[in-house]
Design an enzyme around this catalytic site. Structure first.
Site, mmCIF file in Angstrom:
data_model
loop_
_atom_site.group_PDB
_atom_site.id
_atom_site.type_symbol
_atom_site.label_atom_id
_atom_site.label_comp_id
_atom_site.label_asym_id
_atom_site.label_seq_id
_atom_site.Cartn_x
_atom_site.Cartn_y
_atom_site.Cartn_z
ATOM 1 N N TYR A 105 0.851 -1.190 0.000
ATOM 2 C CA TYR A 105 0.000 0.000 0.000
ATOM 3 C C TYR A 105 0.890 1.245 0.000
ATOM 4 C CZ TYR A 105 -3.566 -3.371 1.363
ATOM 5 O OH TYR A 105 -4.407 -4.447 1.397
ATOM 6 N N ASN B 148 -12.179 -1.856 -4.505
ATOM 7 C CA ASN B 148 -11.971 -2.234 -5.907
ATOM 8 C C ASN B 148 -13.208 -2.979 -6.414
ATOM 9 O OD1 ASN B 148 -11.118 -3.278 -8.362
ATOM 10 N ND2 ASN B 148 -9.563 -4.620 -7.473
ATOM 11 N N CYS C 70 -6.053 -6.385 -6.899
ATOM 12 C CA CYS C 70 -5.827 -5.863 -5.552
ATOM 13 C C CYS C 70 -5.209 -6.923 -4.636
ATOM 14 C CB CYS C 70 -7.125 -5.319 -4.953
ATOM 15 S SG CYS C 70 -8.506 -6.463 -4.976
ATOM 16 N N HIS C 71 -5.346 -8.198 -5.008
ATOM 17 C CA HIS C 71 -4.724 -9.263 -4.209
ATOM 18 C C HIS C 71 -3.197 -9.178 -4.248
ATOM 19 C CE1 HIS C 71 -5.168 -10.895 -8.301
ATOM 20 N NE2 HIS C 71 -4.064 -11.596 -8.042
ATOM 21 N N GLU D 46 -0.475 -17.483 -8.759
ATOM 22 C CA GLU D 46 0.410 -16.668 -9.589
ATOM 23 C C GLU D 46 1.887 -16.891 -9.278
ATOM 24 O OE1 GLU D 46 -0.811 -12.571 -9.439
ATOM 25 O OE2 GLU D 46 -2.828 -13.053 -10.147
#
Length: 151
Positions: free
Chosen positions: A87, A108, A116-117, A144
């Site tokens: 952030y 979001n 946003c993850h 990912e």
């Protein structure tokens, strides 16, 4: 407003299309399923992401909300598959407080597609607005290949 749902390993996801753009992604199954070329494309991309065959979404998106919300979503959209940031990193780019960035991430409207993850707190994991909370965030990051930093 048109909706289409997709089964994924992260739960059932429902896409919303308005005026030629994806405007929302929510957890759950829509009662009515609509057809359109954009929803077909978006559903196919979500399925490919879920299967590990897609790393970058290519869809017209429209983020509803303030200019600040749109700015934070634009920065999040630039975070590459498998990468993360904090952030604070986004706050520095936008010259705003990190807490405000956290609130915008939580608001979001198109999670997963706007990743946003991939945004973490200064000390690691923080909340996630999608169904399943932090566990879903961890699952997305593992999917990912970004979960190594969590261990």
């Amino acid at each position: 407003m048109k909706k289409r749902s997709v089964h994924t390993q992260f739960g059932d996801l429902t896409l919303t299309e308005e005026d030629g753009a994806i405007t929302a992604l929510d957890w759950g199954w829509a009662k009515v399923q609509h057809a359109s070329a954009l929803l077909d494309r978006a559903a196919a991309q979500l399925e490919a992401y879920d299967a590990g065959h897609l790393e970058e979404f290519d869809l017209p998106l429209r983020v509803k909300g303030s200019q600040f919300q749109r700015d934070v979503c634009a920065v999040m959209s630039a975070i590459a598959f498998g990468d993360t940031c904090t952030y604070g990193d986004i706050a520095k780019k936008l010259a705003v407080p990190a807490q405000a960035v956290g609130q915008a991430c939580g608001g979001n409207p198109i999670p997963v597609i706007i990743p946003c993850h991939r945004v973490l707190g200064a000390r690691g994991l923080t909340g996630f607005s999608g169904a399943g909370g932090v566990e879903t965030k961890v699952a997305l990051l593992r999917h990912e290949g970004a979960a190594g930093l969590l261990i």
